[in-house]
Design a protein around this motif. Structure first.
Motif, PDB file in Angstrom:
ATOM      1  N   TRP A 162       4.832   1.561 -10.878  1.00  0.00           N
ATOM      2  CA  TRP A 162       4.238   0.937  -9.691  1.00  0.00           C
ATOM      3  C   TRP A 162       2.823   1.452  -9.424  1.00  0.00           C
ATOM      4  N   ILE A 163       2.625   2.756  -9.492  1.00  0.00           N
ATOM      5  CA  ILE A 163       1.295   3.300  -9.193  1.00  0.00           C
ATOM      6  C   ILE A 163       0.389   3.279 -10.416  1.00  0.00           C
ATOM      7  N   LEU A 164       0.862   3.896 -11.495  1.00  0.00           N
ATOM      8  CA  LEU A 164      -0.039   4.125 -12.631  1.00  0.00           C
ATOM      9  C   LEU A 164      -0.386   2.843 -13.374  1.00  0.00           C
ATOM     10  N   ARG A 197      -3.885   0.354 -10.458  1.00  0.00           N
ATOM     11  CA  ARG A 197      -5.050   1.063 -10.988  1.00  0.00           C
ATOM     12  C   ARG A 197      -6.257   0.902 -10.076  1.00  0.00           C
ATOM     13  N   GLU A 198      -6.201  -0.069  -9.173  1.00  0.00           N
ATOM     14  CA  GLU A 198      -7.371  -0.324  -8.322  1.00  0.00           C
ATOM     15  C   GLU A 198      -7.452   0.658  -7.151  1.00  0.00           C
ATOM     16  N   TRP A 199      -6.436   1.489  -6.967  1.00  0.00           N
ATOM     17  CA  TRP A 199      -6.493   2.434  -5.853  1.00  0.00           C
ATOM     18  C   TRP A 199      -7.665   3.386  -6.041  1.00  0.00           C
ATOM     19  N   LYS A 200      -8.148   3.922  -4.939  1.00  0.00           N
ATOM     20  CA  LYS A 200      -9.295   4.837  -5.007  1.00  0.00           C
ATOM     21  C   LYS A 200      -8.993   6.011  -5.936  1.00  0.00           C
ATOM     22  N   SER A 201     -10.041   6.522  -6.559  1.00  0.00           N
ATOM     23  CA  SER A 201      -9.825   7.537  -7.590  1.00  0.00           C
ATOM     24  C   SER A 201      -9.170   8.806  -7.037  1.00  0.00           C
ATOM     25  N   ASP A 215      11.613  -8.929  18.201  1.00  0.00           N
ATOM     26  CA  ASP A 215      12.324 -10.086  17.665  1.00  0.00           C
ATOM     27  C   ASP A 215      11.954 -10.423  16.229  1.00  0.00           C
ATOM     28  N   ASP A 216      10.666 -10.223  15.892  1.00  0.00           N
ATOM     29  CA  ASP A 216      10.324 -10.625  14.524  1.00  0.00           C
ATOM     30  C   ASP A 216       9.628  -9.497  13.749  1.00  0.00           C
ATOM     31  N   TRP A 217      10.019  -8.261  14.039  1.00  0.00           N
ATOM     32  CA  TRP A 217       9.373  -7.142  13.342  1.00  0.00           C
ATOM     33  C   TRP A 217       9.643  -7.180  11.845  1.00  0.00           C
ATOM     34  N   GLU A 218      10.759  -7.763  11.465  1.00  0.00           N
ATOM     35  CA  GLU A 218      11.145  -7.690  10.050  1.00  0.00           C
ATOM     36  C   GLU A 218      10.178  -8.423   9.142  1.00  0.00           C
ATOM     37  N   LYS A 219       9.500  -9.436   9.681  1.00  0.00           N
ATOM     38  CA  LYS A 219       8.565 -10.145   8.811  1.00  0.00           C
ATOM     39  C   LYS A 219       7.420  -9.228   8.387  1.00  0.00           C
ATOM     40  N   TRP A 220       7.155  -8.188   9.201  1.00  0.00           N
ATOM     41  CA  TRP A 220       6.074  -7.261   8.874  1.00  0.00           C
ATOM     42  C   TRP A 220       6.491  -6.243   7.818  1.00  0.00           C
ATOM     43  N   TRP A 221       7.769  -6.007   7.713  1.00  0.00           N
ATOM     44  CA  TRP A 221       8.228  -4.917   6.831  1.00  0.00           C
ATOM     45  C   TRP A 221       9.112  -5.391   5.681  1.00  0.00           C
ATOM     46  N   LYS A 222       9.633  -6.594   5.771  1.00  0.00           N
ATOM     47  CA  LYS A 222      10.613  -6.983   4.773  1.00  0.00           C
ATOM     48  C   LYS A 222      10.276  -8.285   4.072  1.00  0.00           C
ATOM     49  N   ASP A 223       9.063  -8.765   4.302  1.00  0.00           N
ATOM     50  CA  ASP A 223       8.679 -10.028   3.703  1.00  0.00           C
ATOM     51  C   ASP A 223       7.605  -9.763   2.649  1.00  0.00           C
ATOM     52  N   GLU A 224       7.863 -10.197   1.450  1.00  0.00           N
ATOM     53  CA  GLU A 224       6.941  -9.938   0.335  1.00  0.00           C
ATOM     54  C   GLU A 224       5.540 -10.500   0.573  1.00  0.00           C
ATOM     55  N   SER A 225       5.416 -11.438   1.512  1.00  0.00           N
ATOM     56  CA  SER A 225       4.096 -12.006   1.732  1.00  0.00           C
ATOM     57  C   SER A 225       3.294 -11.203   2.755  1.00  0.00           C
ATOM     58  N   THR A 226       3.829 -10.049   3.157  1.00  0.00           N
ATOM     59  CA  THR A 226       3.068  -9.157   4.033  1.00  0.00           C
ATOM     60  C   THR A 226       2.382  -8.099   3.192  1.00  0.00           C
ATOM     61  N   ARG A 227       1.119  -7.883   3.501  1.00  0.00           N
ATOM     62  CA  ARG A 227       0.381  -6.831   2.806  1.00  0.00           C
ATOM     63  C   ARG A 227       0.357  -5.598   3.695  1.00  0.00           C
ATOM     64  N   LEU A 228       0.891  -4.499   3.194  1.00  0.00           N
ATOM     65  CA  LEU A 228       0.969  -3.249   3.957  1.00  0.00           C
ATOM     66  C   LEU A 228      -0.133  -2.307   3.492  1.00  0.00           C
ATOM     67  N   ILE A 229      -0.965  -1.852   4.436  1.00  0.00           N
ATOM     68  CA  ILE A 229      -2.071  -0.951   4.111  1.00  0.00           C
ATOM     69  C   ILE A 229      -1.961   0.310   4.974  1.00  0.00           C
ATOM     70  N   HIS A 230      -1.948   1.469   4.336  1.00  0.00           N
ATOM     71  CA  HIS A 230      -1.921   2.734   5.078  1.00  0.00           C
ATOM     72  C   HIS A 230      -3.301   3.381   5.066  1.00  0.00           C
ATOM     73  N   ASN A 266      -1.970  -0.934  -0.614  1.00  0.00           N
ATOM     74  CA  ASN A 266      -3.055   0.003  -0.888  1.00  0.00           C
ATOM     75  C   ASN A 266      -3.015   1.135   0.137  1.00  0.00           C
ATOM     76  N   VAL A 267      -3.549   2.275  -0.251  1.00  0.00           N
ATOM     77  CA  VAL A 267      -3.585   3.456   0.606  1.00  0.00           C
ATOM     78  C   VAL A 267      -4.992   4.039   0.525  1.00  0.00           C
ATOM     79  N   PRO A 268      -5.924   3.448   1.290  1.00  0.00           N
ATOM     80  CA  PRO A 268      -7.302   3.920   1.192  1.00  0.00           C
ATOM     81  C   PRO A 268      -7.483   5.250   1.938  1.00  0.00           C
ATOM     82  N   ALA A 269      -7.343   6.335   1.222  1.00  0.00           N
ATOM     83  CA  ALA A 269      -7.444   7.659   1.838  1.00  0.00           C
ATOM     84  C   ALA A 269      -8.874   8.157   1.788  1.00  0.00           C
ATOM     85  N   ASN A 270      -9.308   8.750   2.875  1.00  0.00           N
ATOM     86  CA  ASN A 270     -10.645   9.333   2.915  1.00  0.00           C
ATOM     87  C   ASN A 270     -10.592  10.828   2.707  1.00  0.00           C
ATOM     88  N   GLU A 271     -11.744  11.384   2.358  1.00  0.00           N
ATOM     89  CA  GLU A 271     -11.878  12.832   2.243  1.00  0.00           C
ATOM     90  C   GLU A 271     -12.133  13.390   3.644  1.00  0.00           C
TER      91      GLU A 271
END
Length: 681
Positions: free
Chosen positions: A206-208, A212-216, A275-290, A319-324
């Motif tokens: 999944w990651i490697l 590959r587009e994740w920040k270095s 009522d509709d929180w599941e669409k945010w966490w369980k639907d493949e068409s949601t993009r989750l960004i941390h 994606n997980v755009p982490a800053n320094e």
RNA sequence: CGCGGAGUGGAGCAGUUGGUAGCUCGCCAGGCUCAUAACCUGGAGGCCGUGGGUUCGAGUCCUUCCUCCGCAACCA
């Protein structure tokens, strides 16, 4: 290949509620997350932006104890300060909640229970130190004692900072509880572990392979963890502040904070849309960004995804755009040393200047490496970029329209080649801006937005409407019409970055609803539209204001030194007889040679003339003395201490040094020259 | 050798698959005067941390060492 998404769920790291938030938090996490959320909303996309306070864990429990109040009182104090700061800075969370909420307790508890029932945990019973006086088990870091390798008396339960050895609390000689000071006893305790090793195979792919587009910095750290091989991680702790373990045998134990906190993202979503929180966490068409800081990478890229996968019904982050990290005036930001710019204090000192800080922190965001925030830079960026480039362009365009056309948008004639080239430039910049934003490169995106304002200034300089007004009214109308269309576009382009100024600008040009897709259009302001009076978007920040801030930091530094010098001396050890003192053979000697021990951060190796043929002594003071600094100087040392091997070298004694409250070390030297080997009494 | 990130003009940063080192600020000179002494144009300033290697060609790939930061070990 690229998936198409219908909505985006944005999370930002939950700030730990044991203190207020400072510019480092803002620059690293909340501003980038907010820019991204605003950008997507402006494009009309469906977005949910989640935040909240992280309120459990050992440090809060300890802080409550030292202050003599309940943990709940601690987190109540900081949760509201943090929440208010975010609101005032225009961080547009859809919900900012907290991990002490009832919903979170239910959710996190249920999450644990589900994994437990699915057999996703392993159980282990081990011996851990228990503080009978405090009535609690002790975290590794809260046990000190003597290092079995180098004899350092102040080693921690997980590591000796003198010799660098990795320790387990049970290795320590004469362990002592940092909580009560009593002697802890080993006691059996059962804990649940998430076997990350079971998840290694899919995580690798999944990651490697797939990300590959994740920040270095993110990709690199994940790769390193995966290459080393993953180990099971405990998900429970022996503590009384947190979410109780909901299964049999869990009495007196709580969820470990890293298990608890990320589930907070889910809980807060549920609290926001029950009522509709599941669409945010369980639907493949949601993009989750941390959005997180670099210290949180493994939790968000490996541990939390493993939890989500183990549960089985959740999506994984895209994606997980982490800053320094951000430094302040050359030093690490530190809550305990009060070396920080606190948001609530900034707002008192610079009322209404949220956007200036937002601008500066974005322009020098620690996206690829640690960066330094300085007040001089803050001033320079405000005065020579915001004021001189952006603010000034808007002002001169507005003033010209008021002066020549009574504040009404003049009619636009046929644009000439130069007009078209300028407008073309706008299309180009818009594309760059979007590319940068889509790739989480906010620093560059902001630069592109500034380029729009630069283009505007250049346009006015080149077309010179103050000259053409005398000769060619038609041309002047066209130029100022275009200049005002550019101004309207600026309001759109800057909205994600500088929302307050954008709002102000929209009031000035009498336009409420501008969409991202309008950016670059030349029909945003209709002919005849009445403009409001121009008001400066930004004002210069004078030297006095900056010097006041620098002074404030210097005061903080002085206060720290004072605090350290006034720090209560450690309590005396038990009385010893004269005979015990006599057993110690303390001598003077001259340093003949001194060198750094390879691959040891703190160790110096000394060759000492002790009047008896010389000896080798190792000392952990490399952080405070350069090797050559002590050569030829006299020192005092314990001569009859049992020799001990450190890093493969035998150390024959211990050089005496005084340790300051801040940990700084000063070597003890005779006041006058004495012959080597003289006894010290 | 625990692991990861970073080291590019005075400052802050870009530099995508190796092909003439760029941007913003600062500095210097000129222009303009609508504008918050703001704006526009031009210029000076860099052996890309260090030593070695691969290549016709290296900031970019391999490698040696040095420095800073983070993780492991509450903290963005």
């Amino acid at each position: 290949m690229r998936k198409t998404f219908q909505r985006t769920l944005i999370t930002s790291a939950l700030p730990y509620a044991n203190g207020p938030v400072h510019i480092g938090h803002l620059a690293g996490v909340y501003i980038p997350a907010d820019i991204y959320a605003r950008y997507l909303r402006l494009k009309g996309e469906e977005v949910l932006f989640i935040g909240g306070s992280d309120e459990h864990g050992v440090p809060i429990a300890l802080k409550a104890k030292t202050e003599g109040i309940t943990p709940q009182e601690i987190v109540d104090r900081y949760h509201y300060i943090i929440k208010k700061s975010f609101e005032e800075f225009g961080i547009t969370f859809d919900i900012y909640s907290r991990t002490t909420s009832a919903i979170h307790h239910q959710t996190a508890s249920g999450f644990f229970q589900k994994l437990y029932e699915k057999g996703e945990f392993i159980e282990k019973t081990s011996e851990q130190y228990y503080d009978e006086e405090a009535g609690q088990f002790l975290a590794d870091r809260y046990i000190t004692g003597e290092c079995p390798h180098c004899g350092n008396k102040h080693a921690y339960g997980d590591q000796c900072e003198v010799c660098g050895a990795t320790l387990s609390p049970l290795d320590l000689i004469h362990p002592k509880s940092a909580v009560s000071g009593s002697i802890p006893v080993p006691k059996a305790t059962k804990h649940w572990y998430l076997p990350l090793d079971r998840h290694e195979a899919w995580l690798k792919k999944w990651i490697l392979e797939d990300h590959r587009e994740w920040k270095s910095n993110v990709y690199g750290q994940c790769k390193s963890w995966l290459d080393m091989g993953l180990q099971p991680r405990a998900v429970s702790r022996d503590l009384n502040w947190g979410i109780p373990i909901p299964v049999e045998g869990g009495e007196g134990k709580v969820l470990y904070v890293w298990f608890d906190a990320p589930v907070g993202y889910i809980s807060n979503t549920i609290e926001h849309s029950p009522d509709d929180w599941e669409k945010w966490w369980k639907d493949e068409s949601t993009r989750l960004i941390h959005f997180i800081g670099k210290d949180n990478i493994v939790f968000h890229c490996i541990v939390f995804p493993a939890m989500l996968k183990a549960e089985g019904t959740y999506i994984l982050p895209e994606n997980v755009p982490a800053n320094e990290f951000l430094n302040l005036e050359g030093d690490k930001i530190s809550t305990s040393r009060n070396w920080a710019v606190w948001l609530h204090e900034y707002l008192e000192d610079f009322p209404g200047k949220q956007d200036v800080l937002r601008y500066v922190l974005t322009a020098s965001a620690p996206e690829t490496k640690d960066n330094d925030f300085t007040w001089k830079d803050f001033q320079a960026r405000n005065n020579s970029e915001l004021v001189a480039v952006f603010g000034n362009f808007v002002n001169r365009a507005m003033v010209l329209v008021h002066k020549y056309f009574q504040g009404r948008i003049p009619e636009r004639g046929e644009p000439d080649d130069y007009d078209r080239a300028t407008l073309n430039e706008f299309k180009h910049i818009k594309r760059n801006l979007e590319d940068c934003l889509n790739q989480f490169r906010f620093r560059d995106a902001l630069k592109e937005a500034m380029n729009l304002a630069r283009t505007g200034n250049k346009y006015l300089a080149d077309t010179e409407p103050w000259k053409s007004v005398k000769t060619d009214a038609g041309r002047t109308k066209t130029v100022l019409n275009i200049a005002m269309q550019i101004t309207a576009s600026l309001a759109i382009a800057f909205e994600p970055f500088l929302p307050f100024s954008s709002e102000k600008l929209k009031r000035m040009i009498n336009k409420k609803d501008l969409k991202w897709s309008d950016l670059g259009s030349i029909d945003l302001l209709e002919t005849g539209l009445r403009l409001n009076q121009p008001d400066l978007l930004f004002e210069k920040i004078e030297d006095e204001a900056i010097e006041k801030q620098i002074q404030k930091l210097q005061d903080a530094r002085k206060a720290n030194v004072l605090k350290e010098s006034q720090a209560a001396a450690k309590p005396l050890k038990a009385c010893i007889g004269f005979d015990a003192f006599e057993k110690m053979d303390i001598r003077t000697g001259i340093v003949l040679e001194c060198s750094k021990v390879p691959r040891a951060d703190k160790l110096l190796q000394f060759k000492i003339d002790d009047g008896l043929g010389g000896r080798t002594i190792l000392s952990g003071i490399a952080g405070y003395y350069a090797p050559e600094e002590l050569v030829g100087k006299q020192v005092c040392f314990i001569a009859n201490l049992e020799p001990r091997k450190i890093r493969g070298i035998e150390s024959q004694g211990m050089i005496l040094a005084a340790e300051n409250a801040d940990g700084a070390v000063a070597v003890i030297r005779p006041d006058k020259e004495v012959s080597p080997g003289s006894e010290v009494k």
